[in-house]
Design an enzyme around this catalytic site. Structure first.
Site, PDB file in Angstrom:
ATOM      1  CB  SER A 124      19.301   5.984   2.043  1.00 56.94           C
ATOM      2  OG  SER A 124      17.898   5.848   1.938  1.00 56.94           O
ATOM      3  CE1 TYR A 148      20.125   2.387  -2.264  1.00 53.41           C
ATOM      4  CE2 TYR A 148      18.140   2.308  -0.922  1.00 53.41           C
ATOM      5  CZ  TYR A 148      19.171   3.027  -1.484  1.00 53.41           C
ATOM      6  OH  TYR A 148      19.246   4.369  -1.268  1.00 53.41           O
ATOM      7  CE  LYS A 152      22.798   4.151  -0.443  1.00 55.85           C
ATOM      8  NZ  LYS A 152      23.880   4.865  -1.146  1.00 55.85           N
TER       9      LYS A 152
HETATM   10  C1  UD1 Z   1      12.540   4.581  -2.019  1.00 59.97           C
HETATM   11  C2  UD1 Z   1      13.124   3.382  -1.363  1.00 59.97           C
HETATM   12  C3  UD1 Z   1      14.230   3.840  -0.447  1.00 59.97           C
HETATM   13  C4  UD1 Z   1      15.257   4.627  -1.244  1.00 59.97           C
HETATM   14  C5  UD1 Z   1      14.576   5.791  -1.938  1.00 59.97           C
HETATM   15  C6  UD1 Z   1      15.548   6.540  -2.855  1.00 59.97           C
HETATM   16  C7  UD1 Z   1      11.350   1.680  -1.253  1.00 59.97           C
HETATM   17  C8  UD1 Z   1      10.443   0.913  -0.344  1.00 59.97           C
HETATM   18  N1  UD1 Z   1      12.109   2.617  -0.650  1.00 59.97           N
HETATM   19  O1  UD1 Z   1      11.991   5.409  -0.992  1.00 59.97           O
HETATM   20  O2  UD1 Z   1      14.841   2.714   0.147  1.00 59.97           O
HETATM   21  O3  UD1 Z   1      16.262   5.100  -0.383  1.00 59.97           O
HETATM   22  O4  UD1 Z   1      13.510   5.319  -2.730  1.00 59.97           O
HETATM   23  O5  UD1 Z   1      15.829   5.838  -4.017  1.00 59.97           O
HETATM   24  O6  UD1 Z   1      11.393   1.470  -2.459  1.00 59.97           O
HETATM   25  N2  UD1 Z   1       4.672   5.785  -4.846  1.00 59.97           N
HETATM   26  C9  UD1 Z   1       3.455   5.549  -5.458  1.00 59.97           C
HETATM   27  N3  UD1 Z   1       3.467   5.142  -6.758  1.00 59.97           N
HETATM   28  C10 UD1 Z   1       4.618   4.946  -7.464  1.00 59.97           C
HETATM   29  C11 UD1 Z   1       5.853   5.212  -6.821  1.00 59.97           C
HETATM   30  C12 UD1 Z   1       5.841   5.617  -5.508  1.00 59.97           C
HETATM   31  O7  UD1 Z   1       2.404   5.710  -4.850  1.00 59.97           O
HETATM   32  O8  UD1 Z   1       4.548   4.555  -8.627  1.00 59.97           O
HETATM   33  C13 UD1 Z   1       4.665   6.243  -3.456  1.00 59.97           C
HETATM   34  C14 UD1 Z   1       5.340   5.266  -2.494  1.00 59.97           C
HETATM   35  O9  UD1 Z   1       4.427   4.374  -1.978  1.00 59.97           O
HETATM   36  C15 UD1 Z   1       5.895   6.229  -1.439  1.00 59.97           C
HETATM   37  C16 UD1 Z   1       6.137   7.538  -2.186  1.00 59.97           C
HETATM   38  O10 UD1 Z   1       5.410   7.437  -3.395  1.00 59.97           O
HETATM   39  O11 UD1 Z   1       4.919   6.485  -0.476  1.00 59.97           O
HETATM   40  C17 UD1 Z   1       7.583   7.751  -2.500  1.00 59.97           C
HETATM   41  O12 UD1 Z   1       8.094   6.600  -3.141  1.00 59.97           O
HETATM   42  P1  UD1 Z   1       9.565   6.537  -3.720  1.00 59.97           P
HETATM   43  O13 UD1 Z   1       9.832   7.728  -4.538  1.00 59.97           O
HETATM   44  O14 UD1 Z   1       9.768   5.196  -4.333  1.00 59.97           O
HETATM   45  O15 UD1 Z   1      10.468   6.711  -2.405  1.00 59.97           O
HETATM   46  P2  UD1 Z   1      10.502   5.829  -1.062  1.00 59.97           P
HETATM   47  O16 UD1 Z   1       9.652   4.641  -1.137  1.00 59.97           O
HETATM   48  O17 UD1 Z   1      10.246   6.741   0.081  1.00 59.97           O
END
Ligand code: UD1
Length: 332
Positions: A124, A148, A152
């Site tokens: 990842s 997590y 990895k």
């Molecule tokens: C997350 C994990 C990462 C993991 C990946 C796949 C974290 C910090 N990182 O990545 O380690 O490999 O998922 O499972 O959790 N967002 C919102 N509102 C929400 C959810 C997300 O604004 O309710 C935003 C987050 O701030 C981020 C983006 O959407 O900027 C993507 O979030 P997410 O889908 O959780 O992925 P990552 O954080 O990139």
């Protein structure tokens, strides 16, 4: 000879199984349905028009894993199985270390016993921690900011050590950026058990009324619209990356990391706006606090995979958003 796919009923695993079968590969799938459903197994056959052997088993059960290697001629392993919820890993670190590491040990022990020396690992972009700059290439420093992510990193290290100890061993370490979207048939897609943690499944829950609204985690980041930027990649493109990696582990030796991303960064608001526009639907959202551990920006330099694997993501953000919603429409 067959390819063993661990976690093959899961989101990325099921899409990869379809592409493997379509390409004429023989596959054997292992899954314990911890975060997937038995229906996915039927749907893989239905969509690809091909049958395959399925084992309902836990990768941490060494005997069960050994039996799979006894009963089948396994040429290579594509190793998806693992827990993947960041916040849960912070609350329950031992559960994550036990499952993700023990499961990988069991697979590697069985591979060793049976002379199987090719593995493709679901790593990842989380192994880059909070990157100091973007875009991120494979030479960037590695770090873990949660258990997590540490599983990895540890597994990448294990595979590097295994490859050092046996020069005939090959491991592709595929560092996924943010997979979203679904198969164009609308039959399979992301369908996590329990409450989702990632952006797209939460958007879907809001659109289907399962959740009242989306909270955007912060709009005061140093990005053009203040929300975080990620490299979203269509899950079918990601699945095709595994076929390219399979060709690579058949030719090259050693543990080689590859970023699987598009190289494009989109903000949370870009995702919301595109999803709303292409699907003609409103996503109720509010701006909330930053989520601890979020990087402002994380997107890839995907050039190494293009150069060495001959693979490039082809599907754009609109298709990702359309296909994600199409999957929901087909499964009401
Ligand atoms: C997350 C994990 C990462 C993991 C990946 C796949 C974290 C910090 N990182 O990545 O380690 O490999 O998922 O499972 O959790 N967002 C919102 N509102 C929400 C959810 C997300 O604004 O309710 C935003 C987050 O701030 C981020 C983006 O959407 O900027 C993507 O979030 P997410 O889908 O959780 O992925 P990552 O954080 O990139």
């Amino acid at each position: 000879m067959a390819i063993l796919v661990t976690g093959g009923a899961g989101y990325i695993g099921s899409h990869t199984c379809i592409e493997l079968l379509k390409a004429g590969e023989e596959i054997v799938v292992l899954d314990n349905f911890y975060n997937s459903k038995p229906a996915a197994v039927e749907l893989i056959s239905e969509i690809s028009g091909k049958d395959f052997k399925f084992y309902h088993a836990d990768m941490c059960d060494q005997e069960a894993v050994d039996d799979i290697f006894e009963e089948n001629d396994i040429e290579a392993v594509i190793h998806f199985a693992g827990y993947k919820a960041v916040a849960e890993s912070v609350r329950e670190p031992l559960m994550y270390y036990r499952n993700n590491l023990t499961g990988t040990f069991c697979i590697l022990e069985a591979m060793k016993k049976h002379g199987c020396k090719k593995i493709i690992f679901s790593s990842s972009a989380t192994v880059y921690g909070i990157p100091e700059k973007v875009p991120v290439d494979e030479t960037f420093p590695l770090s873990a900011i949660n258990p997590y992510g540490n599983t990895k990193l540890i597994i990448e290290d294990m595979l590097r050590d295994v490859c050092n100890a046996d020069k005939d061993f090959s491991a592709a370490l595929l560092r996924y950026f943010n997979p979203i979207g679904a198969h164009e048939s609308g039959k399979i897609g992301e369908d996590p058990n329990g409450i989702p943690n990632n952006l797209m499944p939460i958007i879907i829950n809001v659109c289907t009324g399962k959740q009242e609204k989306l909270t955007v985690f912060g709009n005061d980041y140093p990005t053009p619209d203040g929300t975080c930027i990620r490299d979203y990649i269509h899950v079918v493109d990601l699945a095709l990356g595994h076929l390219a990696a399979l060709r690579s582990v058949r030719e090259k030796k050693g543990a080689i990391p590859y970023n699987l991303g598009t190289g494009n960064g989109y903000s949370v608001l870009d995702i919301i706006n595109t999803f709303e526009r292409v699907n003609n639907i409103k996503i109720p959202y509010v701006i909330g606090d930053r989520r601890p551990g979020d990087a402002a920006e994380c997107y890839s330099v995907p050039d190494k995979a293009a150069r060495e694997l001959g693979w490039k993501a082809e599907r754009g953000l609109e298709q990702m958003c359309r296909d994600a919603w199409n999957f929901v429409q087909h499964n009401k």
